[in-house]
Design an enzyme around this catalytic site. Structure first.
Site, PDB file in Angstrom:
ATOM      1  N   TYR A 184       0.839  -1.215   0.000  1.00 50.45           N
ATOM      2  CA  TYR A 184       0.000   0.000   0.000  1.00 50.45           C
ATOM      3  C   TYR A 184       0.873   1.262   0.000  1.00 50.45           C
ATOM      4  O   TYR A 184       0.607   2.222  -0.731  1.00 50.45           O
ATOM      5  CB  TYR A 184      -0.894  -0.052   1.235  1.00 50.45           C
ATOM      6  CG  TYR A 184      -1.932   1.035   1.385  1.00 50.45           C
ATOM      7  CD1 TYR A 184      -3.183   0.912   0.779  1.00 50.45           C
ATOM      8  CD2 TYR A 184      -1.697   2.159   2.176  1.00 50.45           C
ATOM      9  CE1 TYR A 184      -4.162   1.889   0.948  1.00 50.45           C
ATOM     10  CE2 TYR A 184      -2.663   3.132   2.352  1.00 50.45           C
ATOM     11  CZ  TYR A 184      -3.905   2.999   1.736  1.00 50.45           C
ATOM     12  OH  TYR A 184      -4.855   3.968   1.918  1.00 50.45           O
ATOM     13  N   LYS A 203       0.735   4.046  -2.923  1.00 58.01           N
ATOM     14  CA  LYS A 203       0.330   5.414  -2.599  1.00 58.01           C
ATOM     15  C   LYS A 203       1.467   6.414  -2.851  1.00 58.01           C
ATOM     16  O   LYS A 203       1.211   7.564  -3.222  1.00 58.01           O
ATOM     17  CB  LYS A 203      -0.165   5.493  -1.148  1.00 58.01           C
ATOM     18  CG  LYS A 203      -1.475   4.712  -0.904  1.00 58.01           C
ATOM     19  CD  LYS A 203      -2.632   5.286  -1.716  1.00 58.01           C
ATOM     20  CE  LYS A 203      -3.976   4.659  -1.379  1.00 58.01           C
ATOM     21  NZ  LYS A 203      -5.088   5.273  -2.119  1.00 58.01           N
TER      22      LYS A 203
END
Ligand code: CAA
Length: 241
Positions: A147, A151
């Site tokens: 993640y 991101k």
């Protein structure tokens, strides 16, 4: 004519608050969703907006979804790349599937959604692309190698694209939320979440509406000179230069 906005993952959590805010501001809103038809129906009824089911990690499926939106509402002026998932695990336990799912859904989706509408934005001389990153793409997070990479990738994508769209009236920016009170954050084990909240100087989780208002501002004419920026909305949990 009302401007048309597409919010991916726009029927739940932060995305729903963004859809609601744009609707209130007079936009024609298309809210995309990936699987939860019940939530989408409820959102449609509650907000009075159209919802569209397609998998943003799949280029062809997304292109078809965008075509349908443009047939129904007109050319897409504003894209909010908000759809995202987590598959948290310490790296030594992370599976290739957990890696790929998150990269495809949280990062490649921004390519899949933005690429088909980009030429139209260039031709019309106006566009707004708002990429929802995360505090964890800025600082990294234990248990989120996938993640955090996705991101952080959105921030690089934004910085490159901002330079390409600038002469054509298009801005591309990031909103980087901290820990916001949504189902995604509530899924973090309670004990772990307590320790995280203790590190937020504001002393609480953020509200989805606090992310939505930043998106509304970035989409406005007023924000035309803000381009390639990362707008941090995290209660002072992580302060960047
Ligand atoms: N720093 C250092 N060590 C940590 C740690 C941290 N932040 N978090 C956990 N650990 C350590 C524990 O102390 C424990 O150590 P020991 O084995 O020495 O006791 C170990 O990691 C836990 O290991 P496990 O094998 O038991 O881990 P697990 O399989 O249970 O998974 C986890 C742990 C999934 C990472 C869990 O800690 C977790 O969910 N952490 C929260 C991750 C997080 O913040 N996710 C954000 C979700 S919300 C979101 O993503 C939205 C957004 O944009 C902000």
């Amino acid at each position: 004519m009302a401007r048309v906005v597409l919010v991916t993952g726009g029927t739940r959590g932060i995305g729903k608050a963004i859809s609601e805010r744009f609707k209130k501001d007079g936009y024609a809103v298309a809210a995309n969703y990936g699987g939860n038809a019940e939530a989408a129906k409820a959102c449609e009824e509650e907000l009075g907006i159209k919802t569209y089911k397609f998998d943003v990690s799949n280029y062809e499926e997304t292109a078809a979804g965008l075509k349908q939106i443009e047939a129904d509402l007109g050319p897409i002026d504003v894209v909010v790349n908000n759809a995202g998932i987590t598959r948290d695990a310490p790296f030594h336990k992370m599976t290739p599937d957990q890696w790929t799912q998150v990269i495809d859904t949280d990062l490649s989706s921004a390519f899949n959604v933005t690429h088909p509408v980009w030429t139209g934005m260039r031709e019309r001389g106006f566009g707004r692309v708002i990429n929802i990153s995360s505090i964890n793409g800025q600082k990294g997070q234990f248990g989120q190698a996938n993640y955090s990479a996705a991101k952080a990738g959105l921030i690089g994508f934004t910085k490159a694209l901002a330079q390409e769209g600038a002469k054509k009236g298009i801005t591309v920016n990031v909103v980087a939320p901290g820990y916001i009170d949504t189902d995604m954050v509530r899924a973090v084990p309670e004990k772990v979440l307590e320790t995280i909240i203790a590190t937020i100087p504001t002393g609480r989780l953020g509200k989805a509406e606090e992310i939505a208002s930043m998106c509304a501002y970035l989409a406005s004419e007023e924000a035309a000179f803000i381009n390639g920026a990362t707008m941090t909305v995290n209660g002072a949990q992580y302060i960047t230069g």
